[in-house]
Design a protein around this motif. Structure first.
Motif, PDB file in Angstrom:
ATOM      1  N   TYR A  23      11.207  -5.311   7.470  1.00  0.00           N
ATOM      2  CA  TYR A  23      10.799  -4.319   8.450  1.00  0.00           C
ATOM      3  C   TYR A  23       9.554  -4.796   9.201  1.00  0.00           C
ATOM      4  O   TYR A  23       9.479  -4.683  10.423  1.00  0.00           O
ATOM      5  CB  TYR A  23      10.524  -2.983   7.764  1.00  0.00           C
ATOM      6  CG  TYR A  23      10.044  -1.907   8.697  1.00  0.00           C
ATOM      7  CD1 TYR A  23      10.940  -1.225   9.504  1.00  0.00           C
ATOM      8  CD2 TYR A  23       8.697  -1.588   8.791  1.00  0.00           C
ATOM      9  CE1 TYR A  23      10.512  -0.242  10.381  1.00  0.00           C
ATOM     10  CE2 TYR A  23       8.254  -0.614   9.666  1.00  0.00           C
ATOM     11  CZ  TYR A  23       9.164   0.062  10.451  1.00  0.00           C
ATOM     12  OH  TYR A  23       8.720   1.018  11.313  1.00  0.00           O
ATOM     13  N   TYR A  24       8.612  -5.335   8.485  1.00  0.00           N
ATOM     14  CA  TYR A  24       7.372  -5.834   9.106  1.00  0.00           C
ATOM     15  C   TYR A  24       7.677  -6.942  10.116  1.00  0.00           C
ATOM     16  O   TYR A  24       7.164  -6.932  11.237  1.00  0.00           O
ATOM     17  CB  TYR A  24       6.415  -6.354   8.032  1.00  0.00           C
ATOM     18  CG  TYR A  24       5.243  -7.091   8.604  1.00  0.00           C
ATOM     19  CD1 TYR A  24       4.176  -6.406   9.177  1.00  0.00           C
ATOM     20  CD2 TYR A  24       5.220  -8.481   8.615  1.00  0.00           C
ATOM     21  CE1 TYR A  24       3.101  -7.088   9.729  1.00  0.00           C
ATOM     22  CE2 TYR A  24       4.155  -9.166   9.167  1.00  0.00           C
ATOM     23  CZ  TYR A  24       3.103  -8.465   9.721  1.00  0.00           C
ATOM     24  OH  TYR A  24       2.062  -9.155  10.272  1.00  0.00           O
ATOM     25  N   ARG A  27       9.445  -5.560  13.263  1.00  0.00           N
ATOM     26  CA  ARG A  27       8.506  -4.835  14.121  1.00  0.00           C
ATOM     27  C   ARG A  27       7.567  -5.810  14.843  1.00  0.00           C
ATOM     28  O   ARG A  27       7.245  -5.617  16.017  1.00  0.00           O
ATOM     29  CB  ARG A  27       7.680  -3.833  13.312  1.00  0.00           C
ATOM     30  CG  ARG A  27       8.470  -2.660  12.794  1.00  0.00           C
ATOM     31  CD  ARG A  27       9.089  -1.856  13.881  1.00  0.00           C
ATOM     32  NE  ARG A  27       8.061  -1.269  14.737  1.00  0.00           N
ATOM     33  CZ  ARG A  27       8.299  -0.570  15.820  1.00  0.00           C
ATOM     34  NH1 ARG A  27       9.545  -0.362  16.192  1.00  0.00           N
ATOM     35  NH2 ARG A  27       7.336  -0.069  16.545  1.00  0.00           N
TER      36      ARG A  27
END
Length: 53
Positions: A23-24, A27
């Motif tokens: 997810y990091y 993003r």
């Protein structure tokens, strides 16, 4: 027996941490994207298809 439980703990931590890491990174990639208007996007798309021929 202790080594097996240690390996299990390591894999369990990786299983929990991996989605957050993914997810990091997604993003971070999203924040760096280049935004353009429709005319510039169409021009870039035509340039990409012309380069492949």
């Amino acid at each position: 027996m202790m080594a097996a439980s240690g390996v299990f703990v390591v894999f369990a931590l990786l299983a929990v941490a991996a989605p957050f890491a993914l997810y990091y990174f997604v993003r971070a990639e999203h924040d760096e994207r280049e935004e353009m208007d429709r005319r510039d996007a169409e021009r870039a798309a035509r340039r990409d298809t012309r380069d492949r021929q």
